[in-house]
Motif scaffolding. Structure first.
Motif, PDB file in Angstrom:
ATOM      1  N   HIS A 144       2.327   2.854   2.485  1.00 54.67           N
ATOM      2  CA  HIS A 144       2.137   3.768   3.607  1.00 54.67           C
ATOM      3  C   HIS A 144       3.449   3.946   4.375  1.00 54.67           C
ATOM      4  O   HIS A 144       4.323   3.075   4.356  1.00 54.67           O
ATOM      5  CB  HIS A 144       1.056   3.240   4.551  1.00 54.67           C
ATOM      6  CG  HIS A 144      -0.309   3.238   3.934  1.00 54.67           C
ATOM      7  ND1 HIS A 144      -1.420   2.718   4.555  1.00 54.67           N
ATOM      8  CD2 HIS A 144      -0.763   3.712   2.737  1.00 54.67           C
ATOM      9  CE1 HIS A 144      -2.478   2.854   3.786  1.00 54.67           C
ATOM     10  NE2 HIS A 144      -2.093   3.448   2.671  1.00 54.67           N
ATOM     11  N   THR A 153      -5.330  -2.026  -3.762  1.00 55.39           N
ATOM     12  CA  THR A 153      -5.939  -0.711  -3.576  1.00 55.39           C
ATOM     13  C   THR A 153      -6.100  -0.421  -2.081  1.00 55.39           C
ATOM     14  O   THR A 153      -6.826  -1.145  -1.393  1.00 55.39           O
ATOM     15  CB  THR A 153      -7.320  -0.652  -4.245  1.00 55.39           C
ATOM     16  OG1 THR A 153      -7.180  -0.977  -5.628  1.00 55.39           O
ATOM     17  CG2 THR A 153      -7.932   0.731  -4.096  1.00 55.39           C
ATOM     18  N   PRO A 154      -5.450   0.609  -1.557  1.00 58.02           N
ATOM     19  CA  PRO A 154      -5.545   0.903  -0.124  1.00 58.02           C
ATOM     20  C   PRO A 154      -6.988   1.206   0.294  1.00 58.02           C
ATOM     21  O   PRO A 154      -7.658   2.049  -0.301  1.00 58.02           O
ATOM     22  CB  PRO A 154      -4.650   2.144   0.048  1.00 58.02           C
ATOM     23  CG  PRO A 154      -3.698   2.087  -1.104  1.00 58.02           C
ATOM     24  CD  PRO A 154      -4.483   1.506  -2.234  1.00 58.02           C
ATOM     25  N   TRP A 192       0.807  -1.215   0.000  1.00 57.73           N
ATOM     26  CA  TRP A 192       0.000   0.000   0.000  1.00 57.73           C
ATOM     27  C   TRP A 192       0.843   1.269   0.000  1.00 57.73           C
ATOM     28  O   TRP A 192       0.314   2.354  -0.201  1.00 57.73           O
ATOM     29  CB  TRP A 192      -0.946  -0.004   1.195  1.00 57.73           C
ATOM     30  CG  TRP A 192      -2.156  -0.879   0.979  1.00 57.73           C
ATOM     31  CD1 TRP A 192      -2.414  -1.689  -0.092  1.00 57.73           C
ATOM     32  CD2 TRP A 192      -3.279  -1.017   1.848  1.00 57.73           C
ATOM     33  NE1 TRP A 192      -3.611  -2.325   0.051  1.00 57.73           N
ATOM     34  CE2 TRP A 192      -4.182  -1.940   1.235  1.00 57.73           C
ATOM     35  CE3 TRP A 192      -3.618  -0.484   3.077  1.00 57.73           C
ATOM     36  CZ2 TRP A 192      -5.381  -2.311   1.826  1.00 57.73           C
ATOM     37  CZ3 TRP A 192      -4.817  -0.853   3.667  1.00 57.73           C
ATOM     38  CH2 TRP A 192      -5.696  -1.756   3.048  1.00 57.73           C
TER      39      TRP A 192
END
Length: 472
Positions: free
Chosen positions: A295, A352-353, A293
């Protein structure tokens, strides 16, 4: 407040600081792996996994022998030695110039943690009246659980500054506890007894390390390579020798008498498999959030946090449920919920986050399972033992926990060793779920667990004061 009450309160605080930092350092490094890769760009994921595994292996191998050494040499002395070693080595880990140095000193840090753990329980029990020592064991277990739950969020916050801060944070806590402990802790009476099996310690640690290396490096070396075959043979031979030696040595590294109690043996099997799942979860979640993702480590830590919060909330009522419905049912429910969290992630997470719709439900479900199963694991591993053997049973369960965690991290490192794509992470989440389900089935096989009858009551004297549930 009288000086005695102050001294007692400070002693309890010092002991629990030691328990907390040793529990935190088991998992806190996992979330710092992305930051470590920036400092050591040539390091592979399997190489980084040794930062956690080295700590777990030495911690596990030395737990029971260090408890015997504390009984012989004095618990205060051994606890402070472990705390001092743990704190000093934390400084070296923070300044490590290479991954090899970091792994070596993480192993030494595990030695310090192992010296603290059993002596801390012995010291804490000595600060409570005999009829209140169940509270002491519960406090000791709860603080360790809080440390484990807090490790990932805390590690994410610190790693956002620099991964070295996950070790720096130990310095003020450890130093303050050491200085106060020298004054506040009382010396315990020493006991005569056999010298711990030093050879057995070395053989067990080397055997577990060989097994972990076989699993972690198998993908990169090739499963049919000479290295993997050789290490597998070394690990198997070493474990067989450890069992054989344990049956003959007066102070073995693993106590056959404890594991001869069926419920305790099953409780340790359940503990080992469950924490194998925890190790798989701890490593795969942060890497998924940061690598798939994209992040930041801090954001990943905050996204993981709801799971530990749910675990903390459900750990307290779980003890009540276990008394009412039995540890076998509550344990199976907790393991199933933890597994369901892994299965949810394996089925739902994609590239897809979507934190709220995809990641959060699995985190909360898994956290609920974690909170439900922890008291059940502790009860299954100790309640069938007479009171004088509870500390040893707790140490055995802690050993199973560390070994399970090391194996879980090694398995995930092997799965993600190639290209850590979406399918690899789904496999890691299914490993988490599978290990948890095996744990739940082992706990279910324990059945209802009752406390052993008190010594001297005349009940079940033919069974060393244990109830039938303890001896079946």
């Amino acid at each position: 407040m009288s000086s005695d009450r102050l001294r007692r309160g400070m002693s309890i605080t010092v002991i629990l600081i030691g328990v907390f930092i040793s529990a935190v350092d088991m998992l806190i490094v996992n979330i710092a792996f992305p930051s470590m890769q920036e400092s050591f760009p040539t390091a592979s994921l399997t190489g980084l996994s040794w930062v956690m595994s080295a700590y777990a292996i030495t911690f596990a191998a030395l737990l029971l022998p260090s408890g015997r050494w504390a009984d012989r040499s004095g618990r205060k002395r051994v606890f402070l030695l472990g705390l001092g070693l743990f704190t000093a080595v934390s400084a070296v880990c923070a300044a490590a110039p290479s991954l090899e140095v970091l792994v070596a000193f993480r192993a030494l840090q595990g030695v310090g943690a192992a010296l603290m753990a059993p002596s801390s329980l012995g010291l804490l029990l000595g600060l409570f009246a005999p009829e209140r020592r169940g509270i002491a064991i519960g406090l000791w277990t709860a603080v360790g659980g809080v440390g484990s739950a807090a490790a990932l969020p805390l590690g994410g916050l610190l790693a956002e500054i620099d991964w070295r801060w996950v070790f720096v944070v130990n310095l003020p806590l450890g130093t303050a506890a050491l200085l106060i402990g020298v004054w506040s802790l009382r010396r315990s009476a020493t006991e005569d007894g056999p010298v711990p099996d030093l050879l057995g310690i070395v053989v067990l640690a080397a055997s577990v390390a060989a097994v972990v290396a076989t699993i972690a490096q198998g993908q990169s070396w090739g499963w049919g390579s000479a290295q993997v075959i050789g290490l597998s043979a070394v690990g198997a031979a070493g474990l067989a020798y450890t069992v054989r030696r344990a049956l003959r040595h007066p102070a073995p590294v693993i106590e056959p008498a404890i594991l001869a109690v069926r419920n305790v043996a099953l409780g340790n099997v359940a503990t080992g498999f469950f924490f194998m799942g925890v190790g798989a979860m701890a490593m795969s979640t942060i890497l998924f959030l940061t690598q798939v993702w994209g992040h930041s480590t801090l954001r990943g830590a905050l996204e993981i946090a709801p799971g530990p919060v749910a675990a903390t909330v459900f750990a307290v009522p779980s003890g009540i449920f276990a008394v009412r419905y039995g540890v076998h049912l509550v344990g199976l429910a907790g393991a199933s919920a933890f597994a369901a969290g892994g299965i949810w992630w394996a089925c739902v997470l994609d590239g897809t986050p979507d934190f709220t719709g995809h990641f959060l439900p699995g985190s909360i479900i898994g956290g609920i399972g974690f909170g439900l199963i922890l008291p059940a694991l502790a009860a299954a591993s100790t309640l069938s033992l007479p009171p004088e053997r509870v500390a040893t049973g707790t140490g055995m369960a802690s050993m199973s926990r560390q070994i399970g965690m090391a194996l879980g991290v090694a398995v995930v490192a092997a799965v993600l060793a190639g290209t850590p794509d979406l399918s690899s992470f789904r496999a890691a989440f299914l490993i988490m779920a599978g290990a948890a389900l095996v744990s739940g089935l082992a706990l279910f096989a324990v059945g209802p667990v009752r406390r052993p009858a008190p010594a001297g009551t005349g009940e079940d004297d033919q069974h060393d004061h244990m109830t039938p549930a303890a001896t079946r």
